[in-house]
Design an enzyme around this catalytic site. Structure first.
Site, mmCIF file in Angstrom:
data_model
loop_
_atom_site.group_PDB
_atom_site.id
_atom_site.type_symbol
_atom_site.label_atom_id
_atom_site.label_comp_id
_atom_site.label_asym_id
_atom_site.label_seq_id
_atom_site.Cartn_x
_atom_site.Cartn_y
_atom_site.Cartn_z
ATOM 1 N N SER A 185 10.578 -12.489 -4.505
ATOM 2 C CA SER A 185 9.413 -13.343 -4.659
ATOM 3 C C SER A 185 8.664 -13.102 -5.977
ATOM 4 O O SER A 185 7.824 -13.905 -6.352
ATOM 5 C CB SER A 185 8.435 -13.119 -3.502
ATOM 6 O OG SER A 185 7.989 -11.763 -3.487
ATOM 7 N N LYS A 206 1.772 -9.545 -10.795
ATOM 8 C CA LYS A 206 2.084 -10.461 -9.692
ATOM 9 C C LYS A 206 0.797 -10.830 -8.965
ATOM 10 O O LYS A 206 -0.075 -9.972 -8.767
ATOM 11 C CB LYS A 206 3.077 -9.787 -8.739
ATOM 12 C CG LYS A 206 3.596 -10.694 -7.630
ATOM 13 C CD LYS A 206 4.630 -9.964 -6.782
ATOM 14 C CE LYS A 206 5.218 -10.836 -5.698
ATOM 15 N NZ LYS A 206 6.249 -10.131 -4.899
ATOM 16 N N SER A 243 12.145 -8.016 -3.648
ATOM 17 C CA SER A 243 11.405 -8.954 -4.496
ATOM 18 C C SER A 243 11.216 -8.581 -5.952
ATOM 19 O O SER A 243 10.830 -9.439 -6.747
ATOM 20 C CB SER A 243 10.046 -9.256 -3.890
ATOM 21 O OG SER A 243 10.181 -10.296 -2.968
HETATM 22 N N1 GLN Z 1 13.254 -12.276 0.349
HETATM 23 C C1 GLN Z 1 12.671 -11.272 1.191
HETATM 24 C C2 GLN Z 1 11.678 -11.900 2.139
HETATM 25 O O1 GLN Z 1 11.497 -13.053 2.050
HETATM 26 C C3 GLN Z 1 12.006 -10.236 0.341
HETATM 27 C C4 GLN Z 1 10.646 -10.601 -0.108
HETATM 28 C C5 GLN Z 1 9.921 -9.482 -0.790
HETATM 29 O O2 GLN Z 1 10.509 -8.459 -1.163
HETATM 30 N N2 GLN Z 1 8.621 -9.630 -0.920
HETATM 31 O O3 GLN Z 1 11.093 -11.264 2.953
#
Ligand code: GLN
Length: 475
Positions: free
Chosen positions: A144, A69, A168
């Protein structure tokens, strides 16, 4: 033809062909792909692979390609967080996990697309454009870490690393039909992970089968004195790869199978729980009453952390710099042009929640909710070994469907964020298909008990066929 390969399959192929051929076939697949899973390719990947062809090695991941990532620092390979702010940033050092992967012989093939600074659930808020779901390219891959999950599903990488602040790795694993784990907070060093919300996030392995998750954990988990929250514990994760869940106690939290769930997803998840019962596990309903406050508490804490963590991107030391006639003008122009709308929204809301007049009303209250959520999990784990429920309440949504309504995307992580507030480990594995799209089963464990999750997940996987289905065009 792109194909899904486990670490075992990949090593077998390297023995029969060469690490160079295996790596270059992945690079070819990525180049021909239209799902936009990668932000950058490692130009040295082939050279690294050749090294393992010349120097036979019994390292655990010798010659095995892995994608990373794009918020995990890789020396000499751009690390952009899918943000204009870091578009041209090349880290001068490796994250702890990258050092561990190199020591284990892995080949980093490239960096995967993500929501900007890991803020989002659809991999649409990226400066280089959306990643598409390989099962249906009109849909999002989740987020994400959507680039990582899409790369696995499309056969563009056998294994990957993502990060999970509030779902995410699990959200995209569920939407793309792959496996991912968010380990206990403190298990994997965050050194070199570009922080979004440092009090919530962990790096998490992603793969096409449960066994690979255990293998990657064995390589990357462990103490690191450069992360002050790193914990000393010696766990062999591969030892938990046991096809036997006889007598395991499963709790099904009523709050996770909530009103808003797609009935087809609900049925698939209940079928999975009953399958575990057939395999010798015992289940009962449990309650996590405070989790209904978890989503607002999560967003207050995550945005507060973000407002402080992202203060470092001001044009002074690294990343984008937009000139101005004094430092203040330069910094504000840089931040205005470098960050996308979602990132700006979160910095503003987080700064507000931390401001003198509102700190107690929002931030401190959210911290109290966090403790109550943790207490709920502690109580539940007095009685059961793991908790089970849907990772996501629905299948992947359409590209563009929710992007204008940020709250509707925040809501999709409703089953995921309680785990990050409590710091406990959790995994998503494929458990069926609704309208031809994958559905993920979430298995949550007690603090440091990744082993029960892995054992339960492996037993389910070995006795079902969901993980054998592939998107069209992938072997
Ligand atoms: N969707 C969640 C957020 O926007 C989780 C994102 C993540 O785990 N990085 O914060």
């Amino acid at each position: 033809m792109p194909e899904w390969m486990s670490i075992r399959d990949t090593k077998h192929k390297i023995d029969n062909l060469s690490a160079e051929e295996v790596t270059s076939s992945y690079l070819d697949t990525i180049e021909k792909s239209s799902i936009n899973a990668f932000t950058n390719i490692n130009k040295k990947a082939i050279e690294d692979a050749k090294y393992y062809d010349k120097n036979q090695s019994d390292l655990p991941l010798a010659g095995v390609p892995i994608s990373i990532k794009d918020n995990i620092s890789t020396k000499g390979i751009p690390t952009t967080c899918s943000s204009r702010m870091l578009e041209n940033y090349i880290p001068p050092f490796n994250a702890h996990v990258i050092e561990k992967l190199y020591e284990a012989g892995a080949i980093i093939i490239g960096k995967t697309n993500m929501d900007e600074f890991a803020m989002g659930g659809s991999t649409e808020t990226c400066c280089g454009g959306t990643t598409f779901n390989p099962w249906d390219t009109s849909r999002v891959p989740g987020g994400s870490s959507g680039g990582s999950a899409a790369a696995l599903a499309a056969g563009e990488s056998p294994i990957s690393l993502g990060s999970d602040t509030g779902g995410s790795v699990r959200s995209p694993a569920s939407y793309c039909g792959v496996v991912a784990m968010k380990p206990t907070y403190g298990t994997i060093s965050r050194y070199g992970l570009i922080s979004y919300s440092n009090s919530l996030e962990q790096i998490g392995p992603m793969a096409t089968c449960v066994e690979d998750i255990a293998h990657i954990m064995d390589v990357i988990a462990g103490y690191d004195n450069r992360d002050s929250t790193s914990i000393k514990r010696d766990i062999n994760y591969s030892d938990a790869i046991i096809n036997d869940s006889e007598g395991m106690k499963i709790g099904v939290p009523t709050e996770l199978i909530s009103d808003g769930i797609n009935p087809k997803v609900e049925k698939i998840v209940w079928d999975a729980i009953h399958k575990m019962e057939d395999l010798g596990a015992i289940w009962k309903e449990v309650s996590l009453p405070t989790t209904k406050y978890a989503l607002p508490a999560y967003y207050i804490l995550a945005m507060s952390d973000a407002s402080s963590n992202l203060a470092r991107f001001d044009g002074t030391r690294y990343g984008l710099r937009v000139e101005g006639n004094n430092w203040h003008v330069m910094a504000s122009k840089t931040r205005a042009q470098g960050f996308g709308d979602e990132v700006k929204r979160r910095i503003l809301l987080g700064t507000y929640a931390l401001s003198a007049g509102y700190h107690d009303k929002y931030y401190v209250k959210a911290l109290k909710v966090r403790t109550l959520v943790k207490n709920d999990f502690d109580r539940a784990f007095n009685d059961v070994d793991v908790l089970m429920g849907p990772t996501m309440a629905d299948i992947a949504f359409k590209v563009g469907e929710k992007i204008e309504d940020p709250l509707s995307i925040y809501m999709t992580d409703i089953n995921n964020v309680p785990v990050n507030l409590a710091g406990v480990p959790s995994m998503s594995i494929p458990c069926g298909f609704a309208d031809k799209m994958p559905v993920g089963l979430q298995i949550i464990g007690n603090t440091f008990d990744e082993s029960s999750i892995l054992r339960c997940a492996y037993t389910f996987e070995q006795n079902t066929n969901h993980h054998r289905k592939r998107p069209d065009g992938v072997n």
